[in-house]
Every structure is written in structure tokens, then in C-alpha cells.
Design a protein around this motif. Structure first.
Motif, PDB file in Angstrom:
ATOM      1  N   GLN A 384       0.831  -1.206   0.000  1.00 24.60           N
ATOM      2  CA  GLN A 384       0.000   0.000   0.000  1.00 24.60           C
ATOM      3  C   GLN A 384       0.867   1.259   0.000  1.00 24.60           C
ATOM      4  O   GLN A 384       0.517   2.259  -0.643  1.00 24.60           O
ATOM      5  CB  GLN A 384      -0.923  -0.002   1.211  1.00 24.60           C
ATOM      6  N   LEU A 385       1.977   1.202   0.716  1.00 25.46           N
ATOM      7  CA  LEU A 385       2.868   2.363   0.750  1.00 25.46           C
ATOM      8  C   LEU A 385       3.481   2.615  -0.623  1.00 25.46           C
ATOM      9  O   LEU A 385       3.588   3.768  -1.065  1.00 25.46           O
ATOM     10  CB  LEU A 385       3.981   2.143   1.775  1.00 25.46           C
ATOM     11  N   GLN A 386       3.855   1.542  -1.297  1.00 22.35           N
ATOM     12  CA  GLN A 386       4.399   1.703  -2.641  1.00 22.35           C
ATOM     13  C   GLN A 386       3.349   2.286  -3.583  1.00 22.35           C
ATOM     14  O   GLN A 386       3.656   3.136  -4.431  1.00 22.35           O
ATOM     15  CB  GLN A 386       4.893   0.351  -3.170  1.00 22.35           C
ATOM     16  N   ALA A 387       2.103   1.827  -3.408  1.00 24.20           N
ATOM     17  CA  ALA A 387       1.020   2.372  -4.231  1.00 24.20           C
ATOM     18  C   ALA A 387       0.823   3.857  -3.942  1.00 24.20           C
ATOM     19  O   ALA A 387       0.546   4.655  -4.852  1.00 24.20           O
ATOM     20  CB  ALA A 387      -0.267   1.599  -3.963  1.00 24.20           C
ATOM     21  N   ARG A 388       0.958   4.248  -2.677  1.00 18.56           N
ATOM     22  CA  ARG A 388       0.836   5.658  -2.308  1.00 18.56           C
ATOM     23  C   ARG A 388       1.928   6.483  -2.983  1.00 18.56           C
ATOM     24  O   ARG A 388       1.669   7.589  -3.492  1.00 18.56           O
ATOM     25  CB  ARG A 388       0.911   5.774  -0.783  1.00 18.56           C
ATOM     26  N   ARG A 389       3.148   5.969  -2.991  1.00 20.72           N
ATOM     27  CA  ARG A 389       4.237   6.702  -3.622  1.00 20.72           C
ATOM     28  C   ARG A 389       4.018   6.848  -5.123  1.00 20.72           C
ATOM     29  O   ARG A 389       4.312   7.902  -5.706  1.00 20.72           O
ATOM     30  CB  ARG A 389       5.557   5.999  -3.332  1.00 20.72           C
ATOM     31  N   VAL A 390       3.497   5.793  -5.745  1.00 21.65           N
ATOM     32  CA  VAL A 390       3.178   5.883  -7.176  1.00 21.65           C
ATOM     33  C   VAL A 390       2.109   6.944  -7.406  1.00 21.65           C
ATOM     34  O   VAL A 390       2.174   7.730  -8.356  1.00 21.65           O
ATOM     35  CB  VAL A 390       2.710   4.509  -7.708  1.00 21.65           C
ATOM     36  N   LEU A 391       1.113   6.984  -6.499  1.00 25.63           N
ATOM     37  CA  LEU A 391       0.040   7.969  -6.611  1.00 25.63           C
ATOM     38  C   LEU A 391       0.595   9.391  -6.492  1.00 25.63           C
ATOM     39  O   LEU A 391       0.166  10.296  -7.224  1.00 25.63           O
ATOM     40  CB  LEU A 391      -1.012   7.713  -5.532  1.00 25.63           C
ATOM     41  N   GLU A 392       1.536   9.603  -5.572  1.00 25.77           N
ATOM     42  CA  GLU A 392       2.135  10.929  -5.418  1.00 25.77           C
ATOM     43  C   GLU A 392       2.848  11.356  -6.695  1.00 25.77           C
ATOM     44  O   GLU A 392       2.732  12.514  -7.133  1.00 25.77           O
ATOM     45  CB  GLU A 392       3.118  10.918  -4.249  1.00 25.77           C
ATOM     46  N   VAL A 393       3.610  10.431  -7.292  1.00 27.76           N
ATOM     47  CA  VAL A 393       4.311  10.749  -8.540  1.00 27.76           C
ATOM     48  C   VAL A 393       3.311  11.085  -9.640  1.00 27.76           C
ATOM     49  O   VAL A 393       3.483  12.054 -10.391  1.00 27.76           O
ATOM     50  CB  VAL A 393       5.212   9.569  -8.960  1.00 27.76           C
ATOM     51  N   ASP A 394       2.229  10.298  -9.734  1.00 34.32           N
ATOM     52  CA  ASP A 394       1.220  10.541 -10.776  1.00 34.32           C
ATOM     53  C   ASP A 394       0.525  11.882 -10.567  1.00 34.32           C
ATOM     54  O   ASP A 394       0.180  12.567 -11.543  1.00 34.32           O
ATOM     55  CB  ASP A 394       0.190   9.409 -10.782  1.00 34.32           C
ATOM     56  N   LEU A 395       0.310  12.260  -9.296  1.00 31.73           N
ATOM     57  CA  LEU A 395      -0.353  13.535  -9.027  1.00 31.73           C
ATOM     58  C   LEU A 395       0.515  14.716  -9.472  1.00 31.73           C
ATOM     59  O   LEU A 395       0.006  15.715  -9.992  1.00 31.73           O
ATOM     60  CB  LEU A 395      -0.674  13.656  -7.537  1.00 31.73           C
ATOM     61  N   ARG A 396       1.822  14.594  -9.253  1.00 29.03           N
ATOM     62  CA  ARG A 396       2.706  15.674  -9.686  1.00 29.03           C
ATOM     63  C   ARG A 396       2.718  15.789 -11.209  1.00 29.03           C
ATOM     64  O   ARG A 396       2.766  16.899 -11.769  1.00 29.03           O
ATOM     65  CB  ARG A 396       4.117  15.439  -9.146  1.00 29.03           C
ATOM     66  N   LYS A 397       2.661  14.645 -11.881  1.00 28.33           N
ATOM     67  CA  LYS A 397       2.578  14.667 -13.346  1.00 28.33           C
ATOM     68  C   LYS A 397       1.237  15.227 -13.811  1.00 28.33           C
ATOM     69  O   LYS A 397       1.164  15.915 -14.833  1.00 28.33           O
ATOM     70  CB  LYS A 397       2.759  13.254 -13.902  1.00 28.33           C
TER      71      LYS A 397
END
Length: 644
Positions: A384-397
Motif C-alpha cells: 500500500q505504501l508503494q502504491a501511495r508513492r506511485v500515486l504521489e508521482v502521478d499527481l505531480r505529473k
């Protein structure tokens, strides 16, 4: 004394030593020069010798030619030559100082030389001319007294110079002695300072040792101590024996306190939290040992050793949550914070870094669950933490790629039976996942700080699109607590209104009670600045905070929005209906419209209408739509809903 100051003092002392050493060398040279001057200075002796030789020559001339005299020409010429030599010496060297002082002495010496020159031919023929000796004697005799006087003056002058040089030697002696004594004193002071500095270094070493193992603000052990204790505890673990747990604590809403009241109040609050943790966490409970540590910022950690069951850590975490939920009184302010806790239990062959990482993951999920609670680490949390980090990267994009869009939900004026405005709601069109639920990405935006630039864009876009609507339709924009704390908020709103041409009274900014939870002058000042722009301000989710009535008294809001949690349960719970009625009556008495959120059925609409609410919002009137699909009359909206 600081190390820098001490170095400056040492440098000055060393510089003083160098200067004193150079000056002493100069004094020594001067002293030697004075001694040399005394030893070689002989004007009195020269004058005395000249007078003595003059008298000897007179005696030789007087005896020359007398019966029985043994004085011959050679003796007379020798004495004359010696006298000539003395005369030349008087015209050279240091005797000139005496001649310059008195012209009479200078005339005497000149006359003496002229007389010698006149007597020299007579001396040369003294053996051939019997009268030559008498004539030479007659030439010389008048100068006898004057040469004796010159010798006496020279002697007195020499004595004065000797006395002067002796006084100079005495002065140099005392100067030398004074500097030497000063150097000795400076050396003693330097030794004292070095000793003091060594003691300070020793004390600083002790303080550094304490600082290396203790948090300077709270006095609690720091991360280094906890990690060392954890490492020792893990090495002592035995299979099927007692185990170890680490609990991570993160204070809820602590950043609000820092931003609203300043870091000084924040520091005092951290001290109060540390005191409360000490009070509610015993150092030992049976065989269980507890170590409280501050990791930095608003993060604390607790190491428990000797536990048998996870319930022991859960009981401690529950006690901490309840203790920190109570209000804190700091600098005359009543502050509410709370805490979230993540717990990790040690497993076989686990390193300190791993168990700390697990506790951090559990803390993240505790905060995601709504804060004010605790969670144990579970194996799927890493994913879940890895998914959160992916989500953060996608939000910045997403911000760069323009993947955000505003949807609008209608707000219905019940009394006029028409659309009064629309609330702007953020939607994210993910290139792979499609439309992402707001509940999934909005918290991440707030946690990462993206809400500030994104919030400015939302205000600009909402004003731009609302400017194309009918003039009696307003647009409502939600402000997050983080966005409201931005000092550039008023300027952002002003720019958005100016760029879009939207009338300020058609923009409605909705703030929740959490914005006002830390009530202070800056918050009220910002609200009044927005009001001066002509913007309307609404209180959202009214009734869910701590002191809603006091907020209405501190600032005159333009509208009250009743939280949908009360509306949804009006049919099942009489207290919810009573709350809705009370808020509607309060709004009417204050002249504020009241909006009931979450209307999904016709029965709910009738209930809130009977309760006295002036406006309604919810899926009953339609789901949020993009601006291009909006209709601006209630008749068209109902037709569209029926068709859908």
C-alpha cells in the motif's frame, strides 16, 4: 567564552608577545648604542689632552737653550707634532657638538690652530735661531688660559652627556623590566585561560555527550538512544520468549499550531506533550520496560521490551491516544491536537531499521484511517505504501499534464425553487485508471503540499467558468486548511476575479471549522480581507467541530452549510433532526442562509424544508457535472435528471 572568542584572545596574546619581543629587541639595540656612546665618547678627554700637550710644549720651549737642559730640537718638534694632532682631533668627531653650542669656543679653537700654524716655522728653525724658541713661546702663551677653560667646559659638557645617557639607560632598564613583567603577567593570564578553556572543553564534551543522547527541547532520550536500546533488545530475543515492540507517534494538527501561533508556542506544546507522555507511560509495568524517545519535529517513539502479547502495546497506545486527546493549555491558549500511532512487533532476525520502517508504515495507515487512532503493522502495508508513492508521482505529473478538471454540483434555493449556484469539485482523469475517486487523491494532495498551487488553479478556473453563467448564479469553492494558511490566498483570489471579470459577490469560499480550530488574529484578518474584496464566505460542515457558535460570533459568515451526516440520519435519529432544526433556526435568527448537504431523497428534501433550511444540495438534484454539461434552470435540471 565561546571557542571563537577564545581563539581571538589567544591570537591577540600571541600578537602582543610578538610586538613586545620586537620592542624589547629595539630596546636592547638602543641600550647597547647608549653604552657604546658612553664608552667611545671623549670630548673632555680630547680637550684635556690638548691643554696638557700645550703646557708640555710650553715647558719644552722654556727649557730649550737653557744651560744644563737636556731638551733638544727633536723633543720640541715631537711635542709640537703631538699638539698638532690634538688640534686636528678637536676639529673632528663628537667635539664639534661642543663647538656648535658656543661660538666663543669655536673662535678659541680657530685661533689655536692659527697660532700653531704661525709657530710651526719658528719650531722648524729653533736650533739655528736662538730667538725662535722665545718667539714661539710668546705666541702660544696667550692661549694657555683659554685652552684650559675649553677643557673645563668640555669636561662639564661630557659629564652632562654621561648623566643624560645614564638616565636613558635607567629609562630603558625600567621599560625593559616593565615589558618583561607584562609578558610574565600575560603568560600567567594565558596559562589561566588555557586552563579555563580546557575545563570548558571538558564541560562541552560532557554536554555534547548529553546532547548526543538527549533531546534538547523535551529532555527525552533521542533517536540514537532508542536505536541503541532497540539493537540490544533484538540481540537478546529468544525463540518463543518475550518480544519487543516499537510505537511511532505523530501529533495530529501540530502544524496548525506552529503556523497559527508560532514556533515558540509549538515548542511549549512539545514540552507539554513530553510531560504528559511521562505521566501516562510508566518506566516499567511488571517485566515490561518502556522507553520514551523524541525523534524530532512532532514525532515520538516508544520502545517496549519484555512484552508477551500485542495487546500490551495496544493498551499502551490506547492510553496515549486518550491522554493526548485532552486539550492542552499553552501560553494562555487551549489547544487540541491528538495523536496517531503505528506499532510494529519484532520478528525473528529483524534489524532495527526494519522494525522502525514497519512502525512508520503502520503510522501512515493510522493517519489515513482518520487520525486519533493506532494501527499494527501488517504485511500488505508495504504494498500500500508503494502504491501511495506511485500515486504521489502521478499527481505531480497530473498538474503538469492538465489532467485535473472541475465538476459542478447545483445548490438549490428552496424558497425560490431555482438554482442559486454550483459548488466546484475537483476531478482527476488518470491516463490509465480513468476517473480517480476524490477521497483517494485529495488527502494525498494535502499531505504532499500540492494543494497550494492546485488550489490557486481551482479558484482561477472556477471564476473563469462561472463568468459565463447567468449573473444571478454563484460559484462555491472549498478552501482546505492548508490552503487557507497560505499568506498569498487573498492575492490569489483577487487575481482570479480580475482575470475572469467575475463579480466578487458571485464567488463563495467555503471553509471548514478546522480552519478556525486554532483561532487567532491572522485567521480573522484573512477572513476580513476576503470580505473586503466582496467575496462571500460560508462555513462548511457546520456542527462537526468543537465550538461552532463561538465561530459565528467571531466572524459574520454569509452562509451555513449543515454537514450531510446529520441529514442522512434524520429519518432514523430524532437527535439529528433536532440538530438540523436548531441550525436552521440559528441561521434564520442571524440572517444567514442554511444549506443542507447530502439530499438524496424527496423525503429528506421535505424534512429539511420543514426544518427551515433555505437551500439544499445533493444527488437528488443531480450529480456533479463538468461545466460544458451544466444547465442553469431548475426545470431543465429536473428534465435532465428524469432523462438520465
Amino acid at each position: 567564552m565561546s571557542l571563537r572568542t577564545f581563539k581571538t584572545v589567544i591570537a591577540n596574546l600571541i600578537g602582543g608577545f610578538l610586538i613586545a619581543g620586537i620592542y624589547i629587541s629595539v630596546l636592547v639595540v638602543q641600550r647597547q648604542g647608549a653604552l657604546q656612546q658612553i664608552s667611545v665618547y671623549n670630548p673632555a678627554w680630547e680637550a684635556g689632552q690638548a691643554a696638557s700637550e700645550f703646557i708640555r710644549l710650553e715647558h719644552r720651549l722654556a727649557e730649550f737653550g737653557m744651560p744644563g737642559s737636556h731638551i733638544d730640537k727633536d723633543e720640541v718638534e715631537l711635542r709640537f707634532d703631538i699638539l698638532l694632532g690634538r688640534a686636528r682631533m678637536l676639529n673632528e668627531g663628537s667635539f664639534q657638538d661642543l663647538l656648535q653650542r658656543n661660538p666663543e669656543h669655536h673662535a678659541t679653537l680657530r685661533e689655536f690652530q692659527e697660532t700653531l700654524a704661525a709657530a710651526q716655522p719658528l719650531i722648524a728653525e729653533i736650533d739655528r735661531n736662538p730667538e725662535a724658541a722665545r718667539k714661539a713661546l710668546e705666541l702660544l702663551r696667550p692661549l694657555e688660559g683659554r685652552l684650559a677653560q675649553l677643557a673645563s667646559v668640555a669636561h662639564n659638557h661630557g659629564a652632562a652627556l654621561v648623566q643624560k645617557d645614564q638616565q636613558e639607560l635607567i629609562r630603558l632598564h625600567w621599560a625593559f623590566s616593565g615589558i618583561a613583567a607584562s609578558l610574565i603577567l600575560v603568560g600567567v593570564v594565558l596559562i589561566f585561560l588555557l586552563d579555563k578553556h580546557n575545563r570548558l572543553l571538558g564541560r562541552a564534551h560532557e554536554e555534547l555527550h548529553v546532547l548526543a543522547h538527549q533531546d534538547a527541547l523535551t529532555g527525552l532520550p533521542n533517536r540514537v538512544v532508542l536505536r541503541n536500546e532497540l539493537e540490544h533488545a533484538l540481540t537478546r530475543l529468544k525463540p518463543n520468549g518475550r518480544t519487543v515492540s516499537v510505537s511511532y507517534l505523530d501529533l495530529d494538527h501540530f502544524k496548525d499550531v506552529n503556523d497559527s501561533f508560532g514556533h515558540e508556542t509549538g515548542d511549549e506544546l512539545l514540552k507539554a506533550v513530553a510531560d504528559r507522555l511521562r505521566a501516562c507511560i510508566p518506566a516499567s509495568e511488571g517485566q515490561v520496560r518502556n522507553l520514551i524517545s523524541r525523534f524530532g519535529g512532532d514525532e515520538f517513539a516508544i520502545l517496549q521490551t519484555g512484552i508477551r502479547r500485542p495487546q500490551e502495546s495496544a493498551a499502551l497506545a490506547s492510553r496515549i491516544v486518550e491522554s493526548l486527546r485532552a486539550p492542552f493549555s499553552v501560553n494562555g491558549q487551549e489547544l487540541f491536537i491528538g495523536t496517531s500511532i503505528g506499532i510494529a512487533l519484532a520478528q525473528r532476525n529483524m534489524t532495527p531499521s526494519q522494525i522502525l520502517k514497519h512502525a512508520d508504515m503502520a503510522l501512515y495507515h493510522a493517519k489515513a484511517d482518520g487520525r486519533g487512532t493506532f494501527r499494527f503493522f501488517e504485511s500488505d502495508m508495504d504494498e500500500q505504501l508503494q502504491a501511495r508513492r506511485v500515486l504521489e508521482v502521478d499527481l505531480r505529473k497530473a498538474m503538469t499534464n492538465g489532467e485535473f478538471e472541475l465538476f459542478y454540483q447545483p445548490q438549490i434555493n428552496i424558497e425560490k425553487n431555482e438554482i442559486g449556484g454550483f459548488e466546484a469539485l475537483l476531478r482527476w482523469h488518470h491516463p490509465e485508471r480513468g476517473l480517480v475517486p476524490p477521497a483517494e487523491f485529495i488527502p494525498v494532495i494535502e499531505d504532499t503540499g500540492l494543494i497550494s498551487p492546485l488550489g490557486d488553479w481551482i479558484i482561477e478556473q472556477a471564476c473563469k467558468e462561472a463568468a459565463t453563467w447567468p449573473r444571478d448564479v454563484h460559484v462555491a469553492v472549498n478552501l482546505s486548511p492548508i490552503q487557507f494558511r497560505n499568506r498569498g490566498l487573498v492575492q490569489s483570489v483577487s487575481r482570479a476575479l480580475a482575470a475572469s471579470g467575475l463579480a466578487p459577490n458571485r464567488l463563495e469560499l467555503e471553509i471548514t471549522e478546522s480552519v478556525l480550530l486554532q483561532d487567532n488574529e491572522m485567521t480573522v484578518s484573512t477572513l476580513h480581507q476576503l470580505r473586503r474584496l466582496g467575496v462571500r464566505v460560508a462555513m462548511d460542515d457546520f456542527g462537526t467541530g468543537y465550538s461552532s457558535l463561538s465561530y459565528l460570533r467571531s466572524f459574520p459568515f454569509d452562509k451555513i452549510k449543515i454537514d450531510q451526516s446529520f441529514v442522512r440520519e434524520m429519518s432514523q435519529r430524532a437527535d439529528c433532526l433536532a440538530i438540523v432544526q436548531s441550525i436552521a433556526n440559528l441561521g434564520a435568527s442571524l440572517g444567514m442562509p442554511t444549506v443542507a448537504e447530502g439530499i438524496e431523497t424527496e423525503d429528506q428534501l421535505r424534512q429539511i424544508q420543514a426544518a427551515g433550511c433555505t437551500d439544499a444540495q445533493g444527488y437528488y438534484f443531480g450529480r456533479p457535472k463538468p461545466a460544458r454539461e451544466l444547465v442553469h434552470t431548475l426545470a431543465a435540471l429536473k428534465h435532465k435528471v428524469r432523462v438520465a
